[in-house]
Design a protein around this motif. Structure first.
Motif, PDB file in Angstrom:
ATOM      1  N   GLY A 181      44.720  41.860  29.622  1.00  0.00           N
ATOM      2  CA  GLY A 181      45.216  40.518  29.374  1.00  0.00           C
ATOM      3  C   GLY A 181      44.219  39.402  29.613  1.00  0.00           C
ATOM      4  O   GLY A 181      44.516  38.243  29.348  1.00  0.00           O
ATOM      5  N   GLY A 182      43.031  39.719  30.113  1.00  0.00           N
ATOM      6  CA  GLY A 182      42.033  38.674  30.338  1.00  0.00           C
ATOM      7  C   GLY A 182      42.126  38.099  31.736  1.00  0.00           C
ATOM      8  O   GLY A 182      42.727  38.680  32.639  1.00  0.00           O
ATOM      9  N   GLY A 183      41.509  36.917  31.932  1.00  0.00           N
ATOM     10  CA  GLY A 183      41.469  36.319  33.262  1.00  0.00           C
ATOM     11  C   GLY A 183      40.684  37.205  34.211  1.00  0.00           C
ATOM     12  O   GLY A 183      39.545  37.583  33.942  1.00  0.00           O
ATOM     13  N   VAL A 184      41.303  37.566  35.342  1.00  0.00           N
ATOM     14  CA  VAL A 184      40.656  38.471  36.295  1.00  0.00           C
ATOM     15  C   VAL A 184      41.082  39.918  36.076  1.00  0.00           C
ATOM     16  O   VAL A 184      40.585  40.816  36.759  1.00  0.00           O
ATOM     17  CB  VAL A 184      40.961  38.055  37.751  1.00  0.00           C
ATOM     18  N   ALA A 185      41.987  40.169  35.129  1.00  0.00           N
ATOM     19  CA  ALA A 185      42.434  41.544  34.859  1.00  0.00           C
ATOM     20  C   ALA A 185      41.300  42.487  34.456  1.00  0.00           C
ATOM     21  O   ALA A 185      41.374  43.685  34.747  1.00  0.00           O
ATOM     22  CB  ALA A 185      43.530  41.549  33.797  1.00  0.00           C
ATOM     23  N   PRO A 186      40.213  41.999  33.782  1.00  0.00           N
ATOM     24  CA  PRO A 186      39.113  42.922  33.487  1.00  0.00           C
ATOM     25  C   PRO A 186      38.495  43.555  34.729  1.00  0.00           C
ATOM     26  O   PRO A 186      37.957  44.669  34.649  1.00  0.00           O
ATOM     27  CB  PRO A 186      38.098  42.031  32.754  1.00  0.00           C
ATOM     28  N   LEU A 187      38.572  42.891  35.884  1.00  0.00           N
ATOM     29  CA  LEU A 187      38.090  43.517  37.118  1.00  0.00           C
ATOM     30  C   LEU A 187      38.861  44.798  37.395  1.00  0.00           C
ATOM     31  O   LEU A 187      38.294  45.819  37.787  1.00  0.00           O
ATOM     32  CB  LEU A 187      38.237  42.553  38.299  1.00  0.00           C
ATOM     33  N   ASP A 188      40.185  44.743  37.193  1.00  0.00           N
ATOM     34  CA  ASP A 188      41.021  45.928  37.399  1.00  0.00           C
ATOM     35  C   ASP A 188      40.729  46.992  36.341  1.00  0.00           C
ATOM     36  O   ASP A 188      40.637  48.182  36.646  1.00  0.00           O
ATOM     37  CB  ASP A 188      42.502  45.549  37.343  1.00  0.00           C
ATOM     38  N   MET A 189      40.596  46.544  35.092  1.00  0.00           N
ATOM     39  CA  MET A 189      40.334  47.480  34.001  1.00  0.00           C
ATOM     40  C   MET A 189      38.997  48.185  34.204  1.00  0.00           C
ATOM     41  O   MET A 189      38.884  49.408  34.005  1.00  0.00           O
ATOM     42  CB  MET A 189      40.346  46.744  32.664  1.00  0.00           C
ATOM     43  N   MET A 190      37.975  47.424  34.592  1.00  0.00           N
ATOM     44  CA  MET A 190      36.662  48.020  34.788  1.00  0.00           C
ATOM     45  C   MET A 190      36.644  48.960  35.993  1.00  0.00           C
ATOM     46  O   MET A 190      35.920  49.957  36.002  1.00  0.00           O
ATOM     47  CB  MET A 190      35.596  46.930  34.941  1.00  0.00           C
ATOM     48  N   GLN A 214      42.047  44.135  46.517  1.00  0.00           N
ATOM     49  CA  GLN A 214      43.391  44.452  46.029  1.00  0.00           C
ATOM     50  C   GLN A 214      43.312  44.733  44.532  1.00  0.00           C
ATOM     51  O   GLN A 214      43.543  43.850  43.709  1.00  0.00           O
ATOM     52  CB  GLN A 214      44.352  43.299  46.321  1.00  0.00           C
ATOM     53  N   VAL A 215      42.951  45.943  44.173  1.00  0.00           N
ATOM     54  CA  VAL A 215      42.791  46.297  42.763  1.00  0.00           C
ATOM     55  C   VAL A 215      44.168  46.454  42.125  1.00  0.00           C
ATOM     56  O   VAL A 215      45.010  47.209  42.610  1.00  0.00           O
ATOM     57  CB  VAL A 215      41.986  47.599  42.614  1.00  0.00           C
ATOM     58  N   GLY A 216      44.391  45.716  41.032  1.00  0.00           N
ATOM     59  CA  GLY A 216      45.680  45.766  40.351  1.00  0.00           C
ATOM     60  C   GLY A 216      45.851  47.045  39.552  1.00  0.00           C
ATOM     61  O   GLY A 216      44.881  47.592  39.010  1.00  0.00           O
ATOM     62  N   GLN A 217      47.075  47.523  39.490  1.00  0.00           N
ATOM     63  CA  GLN A 217      47.388  48.712  38.706  1.00  0.00           C
ATOM     64  C   GLN A 217      47.580  48.336  37.240  1.00  0.00           C
ATOM     65  O   GLN A 217      47.881  47.183  36.907  1.00  0.00           O
ATOM     66  CB  GLN A 217      48.642  49.382  39.250  1.00  0.00           C
ATOM     67  N   SER A 218      47.455  49.321  36.385  1.00  0.00           N
ATOM     68  CA  SER A 218      47.579  49.082  34.947  1.00  0.00           C
ATOM     69  C   SER A 218      48.863  48.349  34.586  1.00  0.00           C
ATOM     70  O   SER A 218      48.854  47.382  33.845  1.00  0.00           O
ATOM     71  CB  SER A 218      47.516  50.423  34.196  1.00  0.00           C
TER      72      SER A 218
END
Length: 336
Positions: A181-190, A214-218
């Motif tokens: 979704g963008g924003g800081v979500a790419p940190l979680d995706m990467m 705090q790594v976000g889940q998918s």
């Protein structure tokens, strides 16, 4: 398309000890930048790759920037990033992420969609960041796939491609499609992508490098909850607000909503007045008009089509309501 892993030993900056685990060969990770792409989203995607190289002590990832025609591409904050024409992208690309912003008129360029389809046929993993999934959809690369898109751009995608349904998730990995979704979500995706390549422990070290503890889940949410957004905690009122957001095209009556929430109409009116300071009708109209505002700036729908998509009986009624709310006509808003 992944290169075959090679057995290598590396010296890590953290401990200075040799890591006995095999390290895969360098992966070429491409970023297709569209004008006005979100700089934060782009940085959140490329920085973990840089940190991975640093911590591994060797080039695990190589970042390559592309655009439709090449040259400098202007980000949302005015930063210029030099790029190579997409047509020159090599067959050795492992993944190509499309990074797009909020201007649909710039989501397509001559030859771009054809080049994306060609790369997909070559076996390149295709990804989308922020509104990048819209471009993948336009190229016909999301059929029968799970994917996500920034919540702000979801209405435009759904209207343009009614057979596709984005997930309400921070990021989604579905085989050779990877979207966030963008924003800081790419940190979680990467984090997930690096873990897939180098293991969870190494991915955690990369996240720690950016204090990303705090790594976000998918499947994590992209937005604050309804309770947080409206500062409301009454369960019945929250049910009605959620129903409002999912019945924009076919608005329900006050009586229907009261029955849905198992409330009387008097109770419903009192809840809106006490908790929101607005009537049921005022709140519902605001939800629909905010949706219309997104469609005006992010979709190619006509004003009449947007009127019907947001539950107005005709474009005249829609135009009057829109001007009362925002001070400009829909046609004027589209030109801003």
């Amino acid at each position: 398309m992944s290169s075959a892993p090679q057995n290598r030993t590396t010296r890590t900056p953290r401990t200075g000890q040799l890591d006995a685990k095999p390290v895969p060969a360098t992966q070429n990770i491409g970023f297709m930048l569209l004008p006005d792409f979100a700089l934060m989203s782009y940085a959140s995607a490329i920085e973990p790759l840089r940190a991975a190289n640093l911590l591994a002590g060797q080039p695990i990832y190589k970042v390559l920037n592309y655009s439709a025609a090449g040259g400098n591409v202007l980000s949302s904050s005015g930063t210029m990033v030099p790029t190579t024409p997409l047509s020159q992208a090599p067959t050795s690309l492992h993944t190509l992420f499309i990074c797009a912003g909020g201007h649909p008129s710039q989501w397509q360029a001559p030859g771009m969609l054809g080049n994306l389809r060609k790369l997909a046929r070559w076996g390149v993993r295709m990804g989308g960041i922020s509104s990048g999934a819209y471009v993948l959809a336009a190229a016909g690369l999301l059929g029968q796939r799970q994917f996500t898109i920034h919540w702000e751009h979801a209405p435009a995608l759904i209207e343009a491609f009614p057979d596709l349904e984005p997930q309400r998730a921070r990021f989604v990995i579905d085989g050779d499609r990877i979207t966030c979704g963008g924003g800081v979500a790419p940190l979680d995706m990467m984090h997930a992508m690096i873990a897939e390549n180098l293991g969870a422990d190494f991915a955690t070290r990369v996240s720690d490098w950016y204090l990303h503890t705090q790594v976000g889940q998918s499947g994590g949410p992209q937005r604050a909850s309804l309770a947080e957004r409206y500062n409301v905690h009454h369960s019945g009122l929250l049910r009605v607000l959620e129903k409002m957001e999912t019945t924009i095209e076919d608005p329900k009556t006050r009586d229907e909503m009261a029955r849905f929430a198992r409330l009387s109409t008097r109770q419903l009116d009192r809840l809106f007045d006490q908790h929101l300071g607005k009537s049921f009708l005022e709140t519902y109209r605001q939800v629909r008009l905010e949706h219309a505002r997104k469609l005006l700036t992010q979709s190619a729908l006509t004003i009449s089509e947007i009127a019907f998509a947001t539950g107005f009986s005709n474009s005249s009624h829609f135009s009057r309501s829109y001007k009362d709310a925002y001070g400009v006509k829909p046609s004027e808003a589209r030109g801003l």
